[in-house]
Each structure stands twice: as C-alpha cells, then as structure tokens.
Write a protein that holds these residues in place. Structure first.
Motif, PDB file in Angstrom:
ATOM      1  N   LEU A   1     -25.251 -26.579 -19.284  1.00 28.76           N
ATOM      2  CA  LEU A   1     -25.109 -27.315 -20.547  1.00 28.76           C
ATOM      3  C   LEU A   1     -24.479 -26.461 -21.642  1.00 28.76           C
ATOM      4  O   LEU A   1     -24.645 -26.730 -22.827  1.00 28.76           O
ATOM      5  CB  LEU A   1     -26.482 -27.833 -21.009  1.00 28.76           C
ATOM      6  CG  LEU A   1     -27.151 -28.876 -20.116  1.00 28.76           C
ATOM      7  CD1 LEU A   1     -28.447 -29.356 -20.747  1.00 28.76           C
ATOM      8  CD2 LEU A   1     -26.225 -30.061 -19.850  1.00 28.76           C
TER       9      LEU A   1
ATOM     10  N   GLU B   1     -22.445 -28.495 -23.979  1.00 25.12           N
ATOM     11  CA  GLU B   1     -23.212 -29.518 -24.689  1.00 25.12           C
ATOM     12  C   GLU B   1     -24.307 -28.937 -25.572  1.00 25.12           C
ATOM     13  O   GLU B   1     -25.142 -29.663 -26.111  1.00 25.12           O
ATOM     14  CB  GLU B   1     -23.855 -30.486 -23.678  1.00 25.12           C
ATOM     15  CG  GLU B   1     -22.856 -31.378 -22.956  1.00 25.12           C
ATOM     16  CD  GLU B   1     -22.457 -30.806 -21.612  1.00 25.12           C
ATOM     17  OE1 GLU B   1     -22.518 -29.561 -21.465  1.00 25.12           O
ATOM     18  OE2 GLU B   1     -22.084 -31.583 -20.721  1.00 25.12           O
TER      19      GLU B   1
ATOM     20  N   ILE C   1     -25.583 -30.493 -28.878  1.00 24.62           N
ATOM     21  CA  ILE C   1     -26.251 -31.789 -28.793  1.00 24.62           C
ATOM     22  C   ILE C   1     -27.761 -31.617 -28.682  1.00 24.62           C
ATOM     23  O   ILE C   1     -28.537 -32.356 -29.302  1.00 24.62           O
ATOM     24  CB  ILE C   1     -25.736 -32.587 -27.577  1.00 24.62           C
ATOM     25  CG1 ILE C   1     -24.231 -32.839 -27.693  1.00 24.62           C
ATOM     26  CG2 ILE C   1     -26.509 -33.899 -27.418  1.00 24.62           C
ATOM     27  CD1 ILE C   1     -23.617 -33.444 -26.434  1.00 24.62           C
TER      28      ILE C   1
END
Length: 311
Positions: free
Chosen positions: A194, A197, A200
C-alpha cells in the motif's frame, strides 16, 4: 558538518518470509505478487554463522525475531536457543498471537524474554477485515494474557489505519491498560503493497492522542533513550506509546540492523539495498559500514514489505 554517531545495537531478524495472516497493510491478497518472492526460512546454521560474525564487530544488546509470522518457523525453539547461547540477554519476538497452545512455555524455556503482540482490533468483525482471516480474536487475546501470566515482558503493537480501526483506539487502550500491558500505537508506515495508497489510510499520532485525551488525562511517562516510541500514562495507570515514524521521525537515533530470512543484512527500512555477510574481518567491517551509510536522516518508506526485512 554533523557527524553521524549512530551505531548498530539491535538486530531484527525476519526468520521467515510468510505469515498466516494477510493484513491489509502488509500482505493484502490482491496486492501480493506470489512470483516476486519465494517463501524462505532462516536455517539454524546460517543464524549461528551470521551471529558469530556480527558479534565480533558490533555489541548486540538485543535480538528481535520477526517475520512473516515467526511462530510458523519449524525450528523456532532452536533459533531462540542459538541466540541465547551467544550471550544475548534480551531476546524478543513479534507475533500475531495465532499459534498453538504450549508454545509460550517452550519459548520461555528456550530463553525468550519479550513478546510484542500485533493486535489491531478487539472487535471480531474488524479483526477479520484487517487480517483477512476467519480467526477468533478471543484466541489471540487469551494468548496475550497467558504470556503476561507466564512472566514475559509483553507489549501490544497496534497499527492504526483510517477507515479500518481508527475508531478502536480507546477500546484497545482500555483493554490493554486494565491488564497492565503497555500498548503502542503506530502510524501506518509507507511500506510494502500500500506504498502508493499511504495517504488514503494514514492516521496521525496527533489524531490518536486527541482521541485518548478526550477521555483520559495523560502525562509523560519515562521513555528509554533509544526507544522508537514516546510513552505516556493516564491517571488510571494505562501506559501507551506513540510510534510516529512519519510526523515525528526518529531516524537520527536508529540503532537497528536488519537481517532477512536468507541471511542478508539491511541498514535501513527506507532502503532496499541488502548485503551478504562475507567471511573475513576486514570485509565484514566494510559491509557494516556500507549498511550504515544506507540509513536515512528521515523515514521515506519503501515498496518492500516489512515481513521480508525484520520490521
């Protein structure tokens, strides 16, 4: 020009590269590339060899066994014994707690002194969502309490992710505090699958503390000089730590050397460069110096999953 005074004192060893969980921040199934890495297990012979080579050059005050999930290693007890035989006083292990009954007693007898349990939720539904496994969280909680009763130095590590377990901070603090077990809340690290990401799911240490201070009165608690966590205590005596690797980086005091399950060493989580340990003294010293040079002044992250390099 400032002089870098960092030195290696803690050796973190990923003794195997696989795990029985598929946690969303470490090994989500949809992100894992099974062809990228083959499962590896560190052999007792290789651990013995590398420890002897390293101890001749650096004073190791702690060895920390990680993974993957280290309790899956078929020779775990032998590995702990090897570390003990090399006069390492502090021998720690990080586990998700999903291991067989009786292993705690065996690890204690072998010389293990501390267990850090990774526990991201005490809610069954959230626990399953985070671990991607249909496993009873009660079993894990029972293992933590059993380790405490046996006399292990026990800590809980909780990685907080926005949208997953950010609403469980208070429940986790209360559960651990009532059992006199320190809990450390970790900012989600920009590592592994991740990596891109990260923004987020990132939930800051400041946000975590705001939650805690909305219910509890908090004051500073003595923190070891080389600790990655800053510790606090509530008026009720609940001890918790904050590991804010992004918002309050501690790279300047990092004393960790990492070894993977193939015996290669890494100087920094934010650098994928690894080194094989050579045989001769001069070459080992040079290799350790090169590993130290990979250490960053601040945490920048890496696409390499922590389960491969000792967390």
């Amino acid at each position: 020009m400032t002089v870098d005074t960092r030195k290696f004192e803690v050796l973190r060893i990923s003794i195997l590269s696989h795990c029985n969980f598929a946690c969303v921040y470490c090994a989500p199934k949809e992100k894992e590339n099974s062809s990228a890495k083959h499962y590896q297990m560190l052999s007792p012979d290789l651990l013995q060899r590398n420890l002897k080579l390293l101890i001749a050059h650096i004073k190791i005050k702690e060895v920390h066994l990680t993974g993957g999930e280290p309790t899956l290693h078929k020779d775990l007890i032998q590995l702990i014994q090897i570390v003990k035989q090399n006069s390492i006083q502090e021998i720690a292990l990080t586990s998700n707690g999903n291991f067989k009954t009786g292993l705690l007693e065996d690890m204690l007898a072998a010389g293990l002194t501390r267990i850090n349990f990774s526990l991201d939720s005490i809610s069954q539904s959230a626990f399953e969502r985070l671990s991607d496994r249909n496993i009873s969280v009660s079993h894990v909680l029972n293992q933590i309490e059993s380790a405490k009763r046996l006399g292990f130095n026990v800590k809980i590590n909780t990685t907080v992710l926005r949208g997953f377990n950010d609403r469980e901070v208070l429940d986790l603090l209360t559960w651990s505090g009532e059992r006199n077990i320190p809990i450390r809340f970790l900012e989600f690290m920009k590592m592994g699958p991740l990596h891109k990401e990260h923004p987020i799911y990132f939930y800051s240490a400041e946000e975590i503390q705001e939650q805690i201070k909305s219910i509890y009165q908090v004051r500073n608690y003595p923190t070891p000089e080389d600790s990655t966590a800053q510790y606090f205590i509530t008026n009720e005596g609940f001890i918790f730590g904050m590991i804010a690797n992004h918002t309050e980086p501690f790279c300047s005091s990092c004393n960790r050397l990492r070894m993977d399950s193939q015996g290669r060493i890494y100087g920094c989580l934010s650098d994928e460069t690894s080194f094989a340990l050579p045989e001769t003294d001069d070459e080992i010293q040079f290799t350790l110096e090169q590993a130290m040079l990979t250490k960053k002044k601040e945490f920048t992250g890496s696409e390499l999953s922590m389960k491969y390099i000792g967390g």
